[in-house]
Write a protein that holds these residues in place. Structure first.
Motif, PDB file in Angstrom:
ATOM      1  N   PHE A   1     -10.283  42.253  -7.920  1.00  0.00           N
ATOM      2  CA  PHE A   1      -9.134  41.498  -7.441  1.00  0.00           C
ATOM      3  C   PHE A   1      -7.858  41.739  -8.247  1.00  0.00           C
ATOM      4  O   PHE A   1      -6.791  41.269  -7.871  1.00  0.00           O
ATOM      5  CB  PHE A   1      -9.464  40.002  -7.400  1.00  0.00           C
ATOM      6  CG  PHE A   1     -10.715  39.701  -6.616  1.00  0.00           C
ATOM      7  CD1 PHE A   1     -10.725  39.819  -5.233  1.00  0.00           C
ATOM      8  CD2 PHE A   1     -11.892  39.342  -7.255  1.00  0.00           C
ATOM      9  CE1 PHE A   1     -11.879  39.569  -4.508  1.00  0.00           C
ATOM     10  CE2 PHE A   1     -13.052  39.088  -6.536  1.00  0.00           C
ATOM     11  CZ  PHE A   1     -13.049  39.208  -5.153  1.00  0.00           C
ATOM     12  N   GLY A   2      -7.982  42.423  -9.380  1.00  0.00           N
ATOM     13  CA  GLY A   2      -6.818  42.770 -10.179  1.00  0.00           C
ATOM     14  C   GLY A   2      -6.130  41.616 -10.876  1.00  0.00           C
ATOM     15  O   GLY A   2      -4.945  41.693 -11.187  1.00  0.00           O
TER      16      GLY A   2
ATOM     17  N   PRO B   1      -9.818  37.662  -0.606  1.00  0.00           N
ATOM     18  CA  PRO B   1      -8.760  36.902  -1.281  1.00  0.00           C
ATOM     19  C   PRO B   1      -7.614  36.534  -0.349  1.00  0.00           C
ATOM     20  O   PRO B   1      -7.406  37.175   0.681  1.00  0.00           O
ATOM     21  CB  PRO B   1      -8.276  37.873  -2.364  1.00  0.00           C
ATOM     22  CG  PRO B   1      -8.656  39.222  -1.887  1.00  0.00           C
ATOM     23  CD  PRO B   1      -9.886  39.050  -1.042  1.00  0.00           C
ATOM     24  N   ASN B   2      -6.896  35.487  -0.735  1.00  0.00           N
ATOM     25  CA  ASN B   2      -5.670  35.104  -0.036  1.00  0.00           C
ATOM     26  C   ASN B   2      -4.649  34.691  -1.088  1.00  0.00           C
ATOM     27  O   ASN B   2      -4.949  34.661  -2.279  1.00  0.00           O
ATOM     28  CB  ASN B   2      -5.944  34.007   0.998  1.00  0.00           C
ATOM     29  CG  ASN B   2      -6.484  32.743   0.379  1.00  0.00           C
ATOM     30  OD1 ASN B   2      -5.869  32.170  -0.515  1.00  0.00           O
ATOM     31  ND2 ASN B   2      -7.651  32.299   0.847  1.00  0.00           N
ATOM     32  N   SER B   3      -3.453  34.386  -0.654  1.00  0.00           N
ATOM     33  CA  SER B   3      -2.382  34.106  -1.610  1.00  0.00           C
ATOM     34  C   SER B   3      -2.651  32.856  -2.452  1.00  0.00           C
ATOM     35  O   SER B   3      -2.235  32.786  -3.609  1.00  0.00           O
ATOM     36  CB  SER B   3      -1.037  33.984  -0.892  1.00  0.00           C
ATOM     37  OG  SER B   3      -1.091  32.941   0.063  1.00  0.00           O
TER      38      SER B   3
ATOM     39  N   PRO C   1     -12.643  34.417  -6.314  1.00  0.00           N
ATOM     40  CA  PRO C   1     -13.556  33.265  -6.279  1.00  0.00           C
ATOM     41  C   PRO C   1     -13.926  32.825  -7.694  1.00  0.00           C
ATOM     42  O   PRO C   1     -14.232  33.642  -8.550  1.00  0.00           O
ATOM     43  CB  PRO C   1     -14.784  33.824  -5.556  1.00  0.00           C
ATOM     44  CG  PRO C   1     -14.804  35.268  -5.948  1.00  0.00           C
ATOM     45  CD  PRO C   1     -13.359  35.680  -6.081  1.00  0.00           C
ATOM     46  N   THR C   2     -13.878  31.539  -7.926  1.00  0.00           N
ATOM     47  CA  THR C   2     -14.382  31.008  -9.198  1.00  0.00           C
ATOM     48  C   THR C   2     -15.878  30.767  -9.043  1.00  0.00           C
ATOM     49  O   THR C   2     -16.395  30.684  -7.925  1.00  0.00           O
ATOM     50  CB  THR C   2     -13.696  29.686  -9.561  1.00  0.00           C
ATOM     51  OG1 THR C   2     -14.023  28.709  -8.573  1.00  0.00           O
ATOM     52  CG2 THR C   2     -12.189  29.855  -9.668  1.00  0.00           C
TER      53      THR C   2
END
Length: 141
Positions: free
Chosen positions: A40-41, A88-90, A95-96
């Protein structure tokens, strides 16, 4: 004079080299941190309310509970599945573990099935190897 064993086990945060049986919450946290950066960077941080130390403590507690309930191999595979599946989204760029544990828990059954199948395969291969070596011994006699 007793011989000294100079080989040391990798540190608990070295998840790629530490045997799965030796994993602990620190190992799983290191894995989550690295997978989050790779996929996810972004830097990993636990979600939820409260101070940063409270969020980390809550997450480590959840990891420990899952580790005790499912075991290290299943928990590792579960996390890998969740990271692979998450889009992912903004608002939520990664995910945690709390999210995985709460909302992606269906992956525990898939992880259990995969690990069980792998263990059965390994057992079958071991049995075949033992049967072959027993057969070789009988041929020798």
């Amino acid at each position: 004079m007793a011989s000294v064993n100079n080989r040391k086990q990798p540190k608990s945060a070295d998840w790629r080299n530490l045997p799965i049986d030796s994993w602990n919450c620190t190992t799983f946290t290191a894995m989550l941190t690295e997978l989050t950066a790779d996929h996810f960077g972004v830097d990993y941080a636990p979600g939820g309310g409260g101070s940063k130390s409270q969020r980390w403590a809550r997450e480590k507690g959840m990891l420990k509970q899952a580790q005790q309930r499912y075991g290290n191999a299943i928990l590792r595979r579960f996390i890998e599945m969740c990271v692979e599946e998450y889009r992912p989204n903004s608002d939520y760029p990664f995910p945690t573990f709390a999210f995985m544990y709460s909302y992606m828990d269906r992956n525990f059954a898939r992880a259990q099935a995969e690990i069980a199948a792998a263990e059965r395969q390994a057992q079958a291969e071991d049995n075949a190897r033992q049967a072959a070596s027993s057969g070789d011994m009988l041929d020798y006699l």
